[in-house]
Design a protein around this motif. Structure first.
Motif, PDB file in Angstrom:
ATOM      1  N   LYS A 153       0.827  -1.203   0.000  1.00 16.30           N
ATOM      2  CA  LYS A 153       0.000   0.000   0.000  1.00 16.30           C
ATOM      3  C   LYS A 153       0.862   1.252   0.000  1.00 16.30           C
ATOM      4  O   LYS A 153       0.543   2.254  -0.651  1.00 16.30           O
ATOM      5  N   ALA A 154       1.987   1.200   0.701  1.00 18.08           N
ATOM      6  CA  ALA A 154       2.883   2.354   0.773  1.00 18.08           C
ATOM      7  C   ALA A 154       3.513   2.683  -0.580  1.00 18.08           C
ATOM      8  O   ALA A 154       3.891   3.829  -0.831  1.00 18.08           O
ATOM      9  N   ARG A 297       8.595  10.769  -2.178  1.00 15.33           N
ATOM     10  CA  ARG A 297       7.677  11.687  -1.494  1.00 15.33           C
ATOM     11  C   ARG A 297       6.932  10.969  -0.376  1.00 15.33           C
ATOM     12  O   ARG A 297       6.672  11.556   0.674  1.00 15.33           O
ATOM     13  N   ALA A 298       6.599   9.709  -0.626  1.00 16.38           N
ATOM     14  CA  ALA A 298       5.957   8.919   0.432  1.00 16.38           C
ATOM     15  C   ALA A 298       6.930   8.690   1.581  1.00 16.38           C
ATOM     16  O   ALA A 298       6.536   8.697   2.762  1.00 16.38           O
ATOM     17  N   MET A 299       8.216   8.499   1.263  1.00 18.84           N
ATOM     18  CA  MET A 299       9.233   8.313   2.293  1.00 18.84           C
ATOM     19  C   MET A 299       9.386   9.563   3.147  1.00 18.84           C
ATOM     20  O   MET A 299       9.547   9.487   4.370  1.00 18.84           O
ATOM     21  N   GLU A 300       9.320  10.734   2.506  1.00 18.98           N
ATOM     22  CA  GLU A 300       9.427  11.991   3.240  1.00 18.98           C
ATOM     23  C   GLU A 300       8.196  12.231   4.119  1.00 18.98           C
ATOM     24  O   GLU A 300       8.306  12.784   5.220  1.00 18.98           O
ATOM     25  N   LYS A 301       7.042  11.772   3.640  1.00 20.22           N
ATOM     26  CA  LYS A 301       5.798  11.981   4.377  1.00 20.22           C
ATOM     27  C   LYS A 301       5.635  10.975   5.507  1.00 20.22           C
ATOM     28  O   LYS A 301       5.104  11.301   6.570  1.00 20.22           O
ATOM     29  N   HIS A 302       6.077   9.723   5.270  1.00 24.49           N
ATOM     30  CA  HIS A 302       5.925   8.666   6.272  1.00 24.49           C
ATOM     31  C   HIS A 302       7.274   7.969   6.504  1.00 24.49           C
ATOM     32  O   HIS A 302       7.444   6.791   6.146  1.00 24.49           O
ATOM     33  N   PRO A 303       8.229   8.674   7.099  1.00 21.33           N
ATOM     34  CA  PRO A 303       9.562   8.066   7.303  1.00 21.33           C
ATOM     35  C   PRO A 303       9.535   6.857   8.223  1.00 21.33           C
ATOM     36  O   PRO A 303      10.456   6.029   8.183  1.00 21.33           O
TER      37      PRO A 303
END
Length: 531
Positions: A153-154, A297-303
């Motif tokens: 999902k991520a 961007r997902a990594m930055e939002k949900h580290p």
């Protein structure tokens, strides 16, 4: 005689008779070895008897050797014919075939839904897909369904079709490089190995769509760094060693070997990692929304959920999976189409009629918007995937605590049940007596939706291929462009291709001649195929 180099004392001792203590020790040593061998033989015999006659799966038919060991399966993996062996065994024994002492291959019509469509844990074989070592856990390598779906999902945004389509112009550039090579073969009349150039294309498309950097295969027209040739042996190794995962970790799949950087992932791995590291160093092109951009961007939002190592793992695994399957699918499409009278011409007519109505003939590559609506061509692509599924390995699941009943037979906790796409796709029970024939028309009937229930080239359920949107986009555009602009024939029409079935199917040895269709100039001054 006393040798000049021998000590006189040692020479005399060699004639000294052994004492009773020496003889007793020798006897005990001999008895110990004899006992150890007897215990070993008794243990092996007990295991064989248990697995063959007393194991919960002992009533399932199959090769005798397969019932006592995984080695029968591994032998046919290395031989490259595991898929055909299973098709033959299911034709002989029916819905259930014992593939190994702890695994049953299932071909019952309920198999896909009940085994792959459920939330059963994946078999331990999948752990092997952690590349380059066990720290790099892509969703494919995670066997727990809940954890796998959470991680998938991520990363879902990078695979979404609407997002992938943002890279269509760049994908067209890659396909144009392929067409340039084909034009060269058409001009010179030389034979072409489409297996080679389709593989070049699929890898370069994967690099462009995932991280905006091609691998250079089409640009150079060569297997850069022998990356693709090495992939053949890596696929063979991974398919077999996955059943000995802990040995693999000890030998190769560990952080120390990764640090040494001595494995033959070479050019593919290095190019992918270099492109991603450039992103982390603020060299990101904000105008390009490729897959890695979404993941960063997902990594930055949900580290706390997505780490740098996760992005590496997903990117590298997608490069390999998407590239090999697409190359196989494109080869299947061309191979069966040129061997089926009238199929190529019918697909070409469909493309031409649509473009005469809507425009687009001036474009070098057929657009996705048009290719996806070519009903007959899409049926041909699906039939090629059915006839020659890219993944020949069984997809294993582990029965949970509640057990599982399928086809009137019950399996208890811990049993490994697997489904093979070749077995399901060639089942006469499902597809009819013509299951072994290339027949695109089967996808043009009203009950197509019913057939889709047994169509599984991308896997099925929670572990289905996440990159299938990239694959469909690429396959559709290339297939539509090929049938519109080229005539293809085998050098020897009677020669069947050769292939090996490891983790994916690797086809080869079916050289072709290619002819470019005549061109004309349209009202805009663009060269277009003359029809």
């Amino acid at each position: 005689m006393l040798l000049s180099s021998q000590n006189p004392q040692d020479f005399l001792l060699s004639f000294t008779p052994k004492t009773k203590m020496d003889l007793l020790l020798d006897k005990r040593l001999t008895m110990s070895w004899t006992l150890a061998i007897q215990i070993l033989l008794a243990t092996i015999t007990s295991i064989i008897i248990y697995r063959r006659h007393l194991h919960p799966l002992s009533s399932i038919p199959g090769p005798p050797f397969a019932s006592i060991s995984r080695l029968w399966h591994i032998y046919h993996i290395l031989k490259g014919d595991q898929n055909l062996q299973l098709v033959s065994l299911h034709n002989k024994h029916g819905h259930f075939v014992r593939l190994a002492h702890n695994e049953v291959s299932v071909s019952h019509p309920e198999a896909i839904k009940k085994i792959l469509g459920s939330q059963l844990k994946k078999g331990p074989w999948y752990r092997m897909t952690a590349i380059p070592d066990y720290r790099f856990q892509s969703p494919m390598a995670i066997t727990d369904p809940k954890k796998k779906m959470e991680k998938s999902k991520a990363f879902a945004s990078g695979y979404a079709l609407t997002n992938v389509l943002r890279s269509e112009p760049q994908l067209d550039n890659v396909i144009s490089l392929l067409l340039g090579h084909l034009d060269g073969f058409a001009r010179t009349g030389r034979e072409v190995g489409l297996d080679k150039y389709f593989t070049f294309t699929s890898f370069d498309v994967a690099g462009e769509v995932l991280f905006s950097s091609q691998f250079g295969f089409l640009e150079t027209g060569t297997d850069v760094g022998n990356a693709i040739a090495n992939g053949y042996w890596l696929s063979m190794y991974a398919s077999a060693m996955a059943f000995f995962y802990h040995i693999h970790v000890a030998l190769l799949g560990n952080p120390f070997i990764t640090w040494l950087n001595i494995l033959p992932y070479g050019h593919l791995f290095d190019t992918a990692i270099k492109a991603m590291r450039a992103r982390l160093q603020d060299k990101r092109d904000e105008s390009r929304f490729d897959s890695v951009e979404y993941w960063f961007r997902a990594m930055e939002k949900h580290p706390e959920k997505i780490k740098w190592r996760d992005v590496q793992a997903v990117t590298v695994s997608t490069v390999g999976a998407a590239s090999e399957t697409v190359s196989c699918a494109l080869q299947s499409f061309v191979y069966y189409m040129i061997r089926t009278p009238g199929a190529w011409e019918r697909a070409r007519k469909e493309v031409i009629e649509l473009q005469e109505k809507e425009g687009g003939r001036e474009k070098r590559v057929v657009s996705w918007g048009q290719a996806k609506r070519l009903v007959y061509l899409q049926a041909c692509l699906k039939e090629g995937l059915r006839m020659f599924a890219p993944v020949p390995m069984n997809l294993p699941r582990v029965v949970g605590p509640e057990g599982l009943e399928i086809g009137g037979r019950r399996f208890e906790k811990g049993s490994i049940l697997s489904v093979n796409s070749w077995v399901m796709h060639l089942s006469e029970e499902i597809w009819g007596k013509d299951a072994g024939e290339f027949k695109p028309e089967r996808w043009l009937t009203e009950d197509t939706g019913e057939l889709d229930k047994w169509f599984m080239p991308w896997g099925y359920g929670y572990n289905s291929c996440p990159g299938q949107n990239i694959a469909r986009l690429e396959m559709s555009k290339i297939a539509a462009t090929l049938v519109r602009d080229y005539d293809i024939s085998q050098v020897n029409p009677e020669q069947e291709w050769k292939w090996q079935a490891f983790f994916t199917v690797v086809q080869h040895s079916w050289p072709c001649y290619i002819k470019a269709r005549k061109t004309t100039t349209n009202e805009s001054g663009c060269k277009v195929p003359w029809h």
